[in-house]
Design a protein around this motif. Structure first.
Motif, PDB file in Angstrom:
ATOM      1  N   GLN A 237      29.993  39.002  52.838  1.00 57.60           N
ATOM      2  CA  GLN A 237      31.093  39.256  53.772  1.00 57.60           C
ATOM      3  C   GLN A 237      32.377  38.605  53.277  1.00 57.60           C
ATOM      4  O   GLN A 237      33.474  39.194  53.394  1.00 57.60           O
ATOM      5  N   ALA A 238      32.265  37.396  52.712  1.00 55.65           N
ATOM      6  CA  ALA A 238      33.450  36.734  52.170  1.00 55.65           C
ATOM      7  C   ALA A 238      34.010  37.510  50.985  1.00 55.65           C
ATOM      8  O   ALA A 238      35.236  37.663  50.840  1.00 55.65           O
ATOM      9  N   ASP A 239      33.116  38.024  50.115  1.00 53.99           N
ATOM     10  CA  ASP A 239      33.577  38.832  48.981  1.00 53.99           C
ATOM     11  C   ASP A 239      34.278  40.098  49.458  1.00 53.99           C
ATOM     12  O   ASP A 239      35.314  40.496  48.908  1.00 53.99           O
ATOM     13  N   GLN A 240      33.691  40.731  50.473  1.00 53.07           N
ATOM     14  CA  GLN A 240      34.309  41.959  50.998  1.00 53.07           C
ATOM     15  C   GLN A 240      35.673  41.658  51.612  1.00 53.07           C
ATOM     16  O   GLN A 240      36.628  42.427  51.426  1.00 53.07           O
ATOM     17  N   ALA A 241      35.776  40.520  52.328  1.00 52.32           N
ATOM     18  CA  ALA A 241      37.064  40.158  52.920  1.00 52.32           C
ATOM     19  C   ALA A 241      38.091  39.860  51.835  1.00 52.32           C
ATOM     20  O   ALA A 241      39.271  40.237  51.947  1.00 52.32           O
ATOM     21  N   LEU A 242      37.660  39.190  50.760  1.00 57.33           N
ATOM     22  CA  LEU A 242      38.569  38.890  49.661  1.00 57.33           C
ATOM     23  C   LEU A 242      39.041  40.168  48.975  1.00 57.33           C
ATOM     24  O   LEU A 242      40.243  40.317  48.669  1.00 57.33           O
ATOM     25  N   ARG A 243      38.099  41.094  48.738  1.00 56.96           N
ATOM     26  CA  ARG A 243      38.510  42.359  48.113  1.00 56.96           C
ATOM     27  C   ARG A 243      39.455  43.144  49.013  1.00 56.96           C
ATOM     28  O   ARG A 243      40.423  43.760  48.536  1.00 56.96           O
ATOM     29  N   ALA A 244      39.203  43.115  50.334  1.00 57.30           N
ATOM     30  CA  ALA A 244      40.100  43.822  51.259  1.00 57.30           C
ATOM     31  C   ALA A 244      41.491  43.193  51.237  1.00 57.30           C
ATOM     32  O   ALA A 244      42.515  43.909  51.232  1.00 57.30           O
ATOM     33  N   MET A 245      41.566  41.868  51.207  1.00 57.23           N
ATOM     34  CA  MET A 245      42.866  41.193  51.153  1.00 57.23           C
ATOM     35  C   MET A 245      43.585  41.520  49.843  1.00 57.23           C
ATOM     36  O   MET A 245      44.801  41.753  49.829  1.00 57.23           O
ATOM     37  N   GLN A 246      42.837  41.539  48.743  1.00 57.33           N
ATOM     38  CA  GLN A 246      43.444  41.866  47.461  1.00 57.33           C
ATOM     39  C   GLN A 246      43.974  43.300  47.452  1.00 57.33           C
ATOM     40  O   GLN A 246      45.048  43.580  46.904  1.00 57.33           O
ATOM     41  N   ASP A 247      43.207  44.218  48.072  1.00 55.45           N
ATOM     42  CA  ASP A 247      43.672  45.600  48.150  1.00 55.45           C
ATOM     43  C   ASP A 247      44.950  45.707  48.974  1.00 55.45           C
ATOM     44  O   ASP A 247      45.898  46.426  48.595  1.00 55.45           O
TER      45      ASP A 247
END
Length: 281
Positions: A237-247
């Motif tokens: 979930q943290a990885d997904q949140a980080l990727r979403a923020m980066q996007d």
């Protein structure tokens, strides 16, 4: 303890009686017991009490045989015998008698030592299994039923231990993942696997992402497999949140009219480390 002591005393009494009858003077019986009649009792006491029983039994036989030989009685003495002949026959007999007792006693001691080592190994393995912070269980390769489970799995998955032990590995999956699991089991066989990603279902119905490692073993006489499941739901979930923020950041920069760049100091120099993709525009 009273039971083994009484048994040991009874066996020694039987051994002494058989030695008294077999190694003593000729009593004129139709069937003579012979000096080897004591061997079954020696073998018996060695198997029951190990090296201590073998040594004690051999001592009893030696005392009776030497006593009778000193009195000129028994199977090791005749009027024509010389002292050296008697000593040689007696020595050979006692050597064979001792080996008859000590060889099975040594085999018994080795077997008991192996059993102790196995028990110690199983105890250490169980301690490691129970103290593991990751949920772990053992399941039967044939029935897929869970045979053993550690406390971490009981706590993390929410099943009481007795209920957990009534489950199969399919009960921990969603119905959609069961066909994939069956295909994976057929393909993997008994090979070791590490880092496989699966989705498990807890007792309360919540789905969790896990990284699974497993290897085959024999458990309670059954072909089984030991599974370690590490919950990686939070990290994914943290990885997904980080990727979403980066996007989001990438889209903001792409729509901006400004060129954004990053400089990194290297000693006295400043190097261009990163620059936004809208540079050409």
């Amino acid at each position: 303890r009273p039971g083994p002591l009484l048994e040991a005393a009874g066996l020694l009494a039987l051994l002494a009686t058989s030695a008294y009858l077999a190694l003593g003077p000729d009593r004129g019986w139709l069937v003579q017991p012979g000096q080897y009649a004591v061997f079954p009792f020696l073998f018996w006491i060695a198997l029951r009490f190990g090296a201590t029983g073998a040594a004690t039994g051999s001592l009893v036989v030696a005392l009776v045989a030497i006593g009778y030989a000193a009195l000129g009685l028994g199977p090791f003495r005749s009027p024509a015998d010389l002292g050296l002949d008697v000593a040689f026959e007696l020595h050979t007999y006692l050597l064979v008698a001792s080996l008859t007792a000590l060889v099975p006693a040594a085999a018994l001691e080795e077997r008991q030592a192996a059993q102790r080592r196995l028990a110690d190994s199983e105890s250490r393995y169980r301690d490691l299994f129970e103290s593991s912070p990751d949920p772990s269980w053992v399941y039967d390769l044939e029935t897929r039923r869970i045979l053993e489970v550690n406390q971490a799995a009981v706590t993390h998955y929410g099943y009481p231990r007795d209920e957990f032990l009534r489950l199969t590995i399919f009960d921990l999956r969603t119905p959609e993942e069961v066909p994939r699991l069956e295909a994976n089991l057929a393909q993997v066989g008994d090979r070791e696997v590490r880092g496989e990603l699966w989705q498990h279902r807890r007792k309360d119905g919540r789905l969790i992402d896990v990284e699974v490692s497993a290897h085959s073993l024999t458990f309670a006489g059954r072909s089984a497999r030991l599974v370690h499941a590490q919950d990686i739901t939070a990290s994914r979930q943290a990885d997904q949140a980080l990727r979403a923020m980066q996007d989001r950041l990438r889209r903001v920069i792409a729509s901006s009219g400004a060129v954004i760049f990053e400089l990194r100091r290297q000693g006295d120099d400043m190097d261009l480390d990163w620059i936004s993709e809208n540079l050409t525009r």
